[in-house]
Motif scaffolding. Structure first.
Motif, PDB file in Angstrom:
ATOM      1  N   ALA A 204       0.836  -1.202   0.000  1.00 22.50           N
ATOM      2  CA  ALA A 204       0.000   0.000   0.000  1.00 22.50           C
ATOM      3  C   ALA A 204       0.869   1.249   0.000  1.00 22.50           C
ATOM      4  CB  ALA A 204      -0.928  -0.004   1.214  1.00 22.50           C
ATOM      5  N   ASP A 205       0.531   2.201  -0.860  1.00 27.30           N
ATOM      6  CA  ASP A 205       1.196   3.505  -0.875  1.00 27.30           C
ATOM      7  C   ASP A 205       0.639   4.309   0.301  1.00 27.30           C
ATOM      8  OD1 ASP A 205       2.114   6.062  -1.313  1.00 27.30           O
ATOM      9  OD2 ASP A 205       1.780   6.026  -3.478  1.00 27.30           O
ATOM     10  N   GLU A 206       1.443   4.455   1.352  1.00 31.05           N
ATOM     11  CA  GLU A 206       0.940   5.086   2.573  1.00 31.05           C
ATOM     12  C   GLU A 206       0.561   6.545   2.346  1.00 31.05           C
ATOM     13  OE1 GLU A 206       3.131   4.330   6.126  1.00 31.05           O
ATOM     14  OE2 GLU A 206       3.777   2.345   5.454  1.00 31.05           O
ATOM     15  N   SER A 207       1.221   7.214   1.377  1.00 33.49           N
ATOM     16  CA  SER A 207       0.864   8.609   1.104  1.00 33.49           C
ATOM     17  C   SER A 207      -0.489   8.722   0.406  1.00 33.49           C
ATOM     18  CB  SER A 207       1.948   9.264   0.237  1.00 33.49           C
ATOM     19  OG  SER A 207       1.978   8.685  -1.060  1.00 33.49           O
ATOM     20  N   ALA A 208      -0.972   7.600  -0.173  1.00 34.89           N
ATOM     21  CA  ALA A 208      -2.256   7.617  -0.871  1.00 34.89           C
ATOM     22  C   ALA A 208      -3.317   6.816  -0.126  1.00 34.89           C
ATOM     23  CB  ALA A 208      -2.088   7.062  -2.285  1.00 34.89           C
ATOM     24  N   THR A 209      -3.051   6.475   1.136  1.00 33.50           N
ATOM     25  CA  THR A 209      -4.000   5.696   1.945  1.00 33.50           C
ATOM     26  C   THR A 209      -4.784   6.643   2.852  1.00 33.50           C
ATOM     27  OG1 THR A 209      -2.506   3.785   1.937  1.00 33.50           O
ATOM     28  CG2 THR A 209      -4.234   3.830   3.612  1.00 33.50           C
ATOM     29  N   TYR A 210      -6.082   6.474   2.885  1.00 31.51           N
ATOM     30  CA  TYR A 210      -6.873   7.259   3.835  1.00 31.51           C
ATOM     31  C   TYR A 210      -7.920   6.365   4.487  1.00 31.51           C
ATOM     32  CZ  TYR A 210     -10.384   7.803   0.034  1.00 31.51           C
ATOM     33  OH  TYR A 210     -11.315   7.585  -0.964  1.00 31.51           O
ATOM     34  N   PHE A 211      -8.275   6.725   5.727  1.00 33.73           N
ATOM     35  CA  PHE A 211      -9.214   5.950   6.537  1.00 33.73           C
ATOM     36  C   PHE A 211     -10.483   6.766   6.770  1.00 33.73           C
ATOM     37  CE2 PHE A 211      -4.985   4.440   7.523  1.00 33.73           C
ATOM     38  CZ  PHE A 211      -5.120   3.069   7.572  1.00 33.73           C
ATOM     39  N   ARG A 212     -11.554   6.068   7.074  1.00 33.38           N
ATOM     40  CA  ARG A 212     -12.818   6.742   7.363  1.00 33.38           C
ATOM     41  C   ARG A 212     -13.627   5.866   8.333  1.00 33.38           C
ATOM     42  NH1 ARG A 212     -13.281   4.126   2.654  1.00 33.38           N
ATOM     43  NH2 ARG A 212     -15.142   2.883   2.262  1.00 33.38           N
ATOM     44  N   PRO A 213     -14.569   6.445   9.052  1.00 26.50           N
ATOM     45  CA  PRO A 213     -15.388   5.654   9.984  1.00 26.50           C
ATOM     46  C   PRO A 213     -16.284   4.669   9.237  1.00 26.50           C
ATOM     47  CG  PRO A 213     -15.507   8.003  10.477  1.00 26.50           C
ATOM     48  CD  PRO A 213     -14.842   7.883   9.144  1.00 26.50           C
ATOM     49  N   ARG A 214     -16.563   3.534   9.898  1.00 27.56           N
ATOM     50  CA  ARG A 214     -17.521   2.562   9.372  1.00 27.56           C
ATOM     51  C   ARG A 214     -18.520   2.251  10.494  1.00 27.56           C
ATOM     52  NH1 ARG A 214     -16.425  -0.680   4.740  1.00 27.56           N
ATOM     53  NH2 ARG A 214     -18.288  -1.802   5.427  1.00 27.56           N
ATOM     54  N   THR A 215     -19.503   3.150  10.622  1.00 34.44           N
ATOM     55  CA  THR A 215     -20.504   2.991  11.692  1.00 34.44           C
ATOM     56  C   THR A 215     -21.346   1.740  11.517  1.00 34.44           C
ATOM     57  OG1 THR A 215     -22.008   4.410  10.438  1.00 34.44           O
ATOM     58  CG2 THR A 215     -20.611   5.476  12.094  1.00 34.44           C
ATOM     59  N   ASP A 216     -21.414   1.212  10.286  1.00 34.81           N
ATOM     60  CA  ASP A 216     -22.201   0.014  10.051  1.00 34.81           C
ATOM     61  C   ASP A 216     -21.596  -1.221  10.720  1.00 34.81           C
ATOM     62  OD1 ASP A 216     -20.118   0.508   8.102  1.00 34.81           O
ATOM     63  OD2 ASP A 216     -20.813  -1.286   7.061  1.00 34.81           O
ATOM     64  N   LEU A 217     -20.338  -1.114  11.199  1.00 35.31           N
ATOM     65  CA  LEU A 217     -19.685  -2.251  11.833  1.00 35.31           C
ATOM     66  C   LEU A 217     -19.811  -2.239  13.354  1.00 35.31           C
ATOM     67  CD1 LEU A 217     -16.378  -2.279   9.732  1.00 35.31           C
ATOM     68  CD2 LEU A 217     -18.380  -3.737   9.415  1.00 35.31           C
ATOM     69  N   GLN A 218     -20.400  -1.176  13.914  1.00 33.16           N
ATOM     70  CA  GLN A 218     -20.455  -1.065  15.372  1.00 33.16           C
ATOM     71  C   GLN A 218     -21.269  -2.196  16.001  1.00 33.16           C
ATOM     72  OE1 GLN A 218     -21.683   2.822  16.618  1.00 33.16           O
ATOM     73  NE2 GLN A 218     -19.886   3.843  15.769  1.00 33.16           N
ATOM     74  N   GLY A 219     -22.280  -2.647  15.316  1.00 30.34           N
ATOM     75  CA  GLY A 219     -23.099  -3.723  15.863  1.00 30.34           C
ATOM     76  C   GLY A 219     -22.322  -5.005  16.048  1.00 30.34           C
ATOM     77  N   ALA A 220     -21.313  -5.235  15.195  1.00 24.16           N
ATOM     78  CA  ALA A 220     -20.534  -6.468  15.272  1.00 24.16           C
ATOM     79  C   ALA A 220     -19.362  -6.364  16.229  1.00 24.16           C
ATOM     80  CB  ALA A 220     -20.035  -6.855  13.877  1.00 24.16           C
ATOM     81  N   PHE A 221     -18.841  -5.146  16.430  1.00 19.41           N
ATOM     82  CA  PHE A 221     -17.628  -4.987  17.229  1.00 19.41           C
ATOM     83  C   PHE A 221     -17.834  -4.099  18.458  1.00 19.41           C
ATOM     84  CE2 PHE A 221     -16.256  -5.946  12.931  1.00 19.41           C
ATOM     85  CZ  PHE A 221     -15.393  -7.009  13.161  1.00 19.41           C
ATOM     86  N   GLY A 222     -19.072  -3.905  18.871  1.00 19.85           N
ATOM     87  CA  GLY A 222     -19.317  -3.110  20.070  1.00 19.85           C
ATOM     88  C   GLY A 222     -19.702  -1.694  19.707  1.00 19.85           C
TER      89      GLY A 222
END
Length: 692
Positions: A367-385
């Protein structure tokens, strides 16, 4: 009676007592590297020697020595610098010479003398011979270019060849001789790619690569490579070895006594038996990593390159080590030669996600770290707390960089690397990867990376596009071929009505061209192919003019295929009307003049819209309508850029003010190129780079 003096050649000998003052020769005449050789004056070897390249005795180009030639300096003087090189562009100049010079010899002589340098083969080649070789080289270069192979790939190729060499051992009645044992195998691992790895010992001095035959109820030919290392528990005449076997043999879960016969005649053998253990990948890679620093010679490095495609890519192994990660890839857009664009998610409740690696087949992408970005995934909260911090960086979008080969199709593996350096390998659904078409799928790419043009990896994308277009070039299919010295090439439109219009215009204006002028149509494999063939046969029944029909496998312009087609047509000059463009009445008159023209300047046909005004959308003067000479086009095509839709704007055709001509209103735009915002950006930047 004409008395021709014999040719006086410079001696290639370096001894002062042999030959005259001038020494030298032509080592190589090559369309790719140019003309190379050496020359010097034996009484003053440090003096530069001026050279004249002649055609039929007349000077075409000048050059001088000045390149280092260690093989010459060793015998004469370290200051001689006797080497010379005439650039490959010289072949393009030879191709532009008039037809009556085709049989003239090409020679190199020392300026101001009658002394000529001895050519390879002892005979001066003619202009026609050199141009023919140059043309074949260019046409061959239009197609696939293979990337250089890694050390691991070279080792596997060598083992495959040794495996074939071992085939004759099948016919031999082999048995283990008491004095033929050269070693023993202690540990065996069968890799997922079918190679068999082993660790054991053998006698010192055994070759590191050899053919072999494995006798385990059935005879299996094999190619074997070994890397030795010192083992303190062995006698002085033995060494430990790590080995790699290319074979069809599958090691059994429980070994019985068996032999691997070694050598061209199978006179030696390695032994395996009940003491030999079959181990899993984790155990073998752990053992190999401990031994790798002790391996002697370059064989260990090559084996490491092969093993690197297997090591640390074991799905599920991280959970056994206490690392908990879950994730997946929702979208994976493959771009050959560049890598891929991925969108997905990864959750590790206890540790922060840092970066990603991706493995497809034998190719590992980072992965090109300079071109990597993250964002929230609220749809996963039910599975992971319900804690927002767990999923605040769960979603990711990244660009994986690496030399992804064309046709990569293996099920991918995603490695999620955490902040402490630990990692987990996850399987990716094999239905997720999809090869992206930068024209039709451009909006999808820009939705993920609106700033793609300004990412650090963007120049690499442009280079990959160029290389992939060259690698995937295919020669057109020939449905009808009638060579002609002058030809009009019409790339047929996509729309059926416009296709009929193109044939109607050709039938109307073909009689106005000079007798013997050819007309070549280029269709594609789309739905209008049969209509094109039908209209072509109707036109051929009504005229005696040379008509040809080609078919290409894509819906775009054909600037990349044009040199190949013109060579098949044996044409000296041509006029080209690209996809969605047709010549007007003024254009057909201009085509007649262009085909009768001498020289190698470009004739540009102004493209107008349906209201007769210059086309301001795709450009009034472009590579979609022009006339030129075939030798000049072939020379230009050696370094010409490639475009996603065949051409863009002026197509990087050369501009020579005062020599180029303009045919006003010479062509009309019937159709637009395929619409794509991303292709517009990529092609504009490719064109900008070519102009620089």
């Amino acid at each position: 009676m004409l008395n021709l003096a014999p040719i006086l050649y410079a001696s290639p000998e370096l001894s002062p007592s042999l030959g005259g003052q001038w020494r030298g020769r032509i080592d190589r005449i090559d369309p790719v590297n140019g003309i190379e050789g050496w020359a010097l004056a034996i009484d003053d070897p440090a003096r530069p020697v001026e050279l004249e390249l002649t055609v039929g005795g007349y000077v075409l180009s000048l050059g001088t020595t000045g390149l280092a030639r260690p093989d010459i300096d060793l015998h004469v003087s370290p200051l001689s610098r006797a080497g010379f090189r005439f650039a490959p562009s010289l072949f393009g100049r030879l191709a532009r010479l008039a037809a009556h010079r085709r049989d003239k010899p090409v020679a190199l002589r020392i300026a101001g003398t009658d002394v000529t340098l001895l050519p390879p083969g002892g005979r001066a080649p003619s202009v026609g011979e050199l141009v023919a070789e140059w043309r074949e080289t260019i046409l061959a270069d239009l197609g696939r270019r293979e990337a250089p192979r890694s050390k691991g790939d070279r080792l596997l190729a060598q083992l495959r060849a040794l495996r074939l060499d071992a085939e004759p051992l099948r016919e031999r009645a082999l048995r283990p001789l008491s004095d033929g044992e050269i070693g023993q195998i202690d540990l065996v691992h069968l890799s997922s790619d079918g190679q068999v790895w082993f660790i054991g010992w053998c006698k010192r001095g055994v070759e590191t690569e050899f053919p072999a035959l494995i006798a385990d109820r059935v005879k299996y030919p094999a190619g074997i490579a070994i890397a030795p290392y010192e083992r303190s528990d062995l006698s002085a005449n033995c060494v430990g070895v790590v080995g790699l076997i290319e074979t069809g043999w599958t090691p059994p879960a429980q070994f019985k006594d068996g032999f691997i016969y070694v050598g061209r005649a199978g006179q030696f053998h390695l032994r395996f038996g009940p003491q030999t253990r079959l181990v899993r990948a984790e155990a073998f890679t752990s053992a190999y990593q401990q031994l790798q620093p002790a391996l002697v010679g370059g064989q260990g490095e090559a084996m490491g390159a092969v093993l690197a495609s297997l090591a640390n890519w074991l799905p599920g192994a991280s959970a056994a080590g206490g690392v908990f990660v879950e994730g997946g890839v929702d979208r994976l857009l493959l771009i050959p030669g560049f890598g891929c664009i991925a969108e997905g998610w990864a959750v590790s409740p206890a540790k922060r996600t840092e970066t990603f690696h991706l493995k497809i087949g034998d190719t590992v992408l980072t992965a090109d770290e300079s071109a990597t970005y993250f964002r929230p995934r609220t749809d996963l909260q039910g599975a992971f707390g319900s804690a927002p911090s767990v999923t605040a960086r769960a979603g990711f979008t990244t660009i994986f960089r690496g030399a992804l080969p064309v046709g990569a199709a293996a099920a991918p593996l995603l490695r999620v690397v955490l902040e402490d350096g630990t990692s987990a390998v996850l399987r990716v659904d094999p239905k997720v990867p999809r090869r992206v078409d930068l024209v039709s799928d451009g909006d999808e790419v820009l939705a993920l990376y609106p700033s793609l043009r300004f990412e650090a990896c963007y120049p690499a994308l442009l280079a990959a596009v160029q290389e992939t277009l060259r690698a995937e070039w295919r020669a057109p299919s020939v449905l009808a071929l009638e060579p002609a010295p002058e030809v009009v090439v019409q790339r047929l439109p996509h729309d059926e009505g416009n296709l009929r219009l193109a044939f109607d215009r050709a039938a109307r204006f073909l009689p106005d061209l000079a007798p013997g002028t050819g007309l070549a149509f280029v269709a594609d494999t789309g739905r209008t192919r049969t209509e094109a063939l039908l209209r072509f046969e109707e036109l051929r029944a009504r005229t005696d003019a040379p008509l040809s029909l080609f078919v290409v496998a894509h819906p775009d312009d054909i600037l990349a295929e044009l040199p190949w087609m013109l060579t098949r047509l044996e044409s000296r000059r041509f006029v080209y009307a690209g996809r969605g463009v047709a010549l007007t009445q003024a254009g057909w008159a201009g085509a007649r003049d262009s085909l009768a023209r001498h020289g190698h300047a470009v004739d540009r046909f102004e493209i107008v819209d349906d209201e007769g005004r210059p086309d301001r959308v795709d450009g009034a003067l472009s590579a979609a309508a022009f006339g030129w000479s075939t030798p000049a086009l072939l020379d230009w095509s050696r370094t010409a850029p490639r475009f996603l839709r065949g051409t863009h704007g002026g197509g990087a055709l050369p501009v020579r003010p005062g020599f180029d001509r303009l045919v006003s209103g010479g062509a009309i735009r019937l159709e637009r190129p395929r619409a794509s915002r991303l292709a517009d950006l990529v092609e504009a930047d490719i064109l900008k780079g070519a102009s620089r």
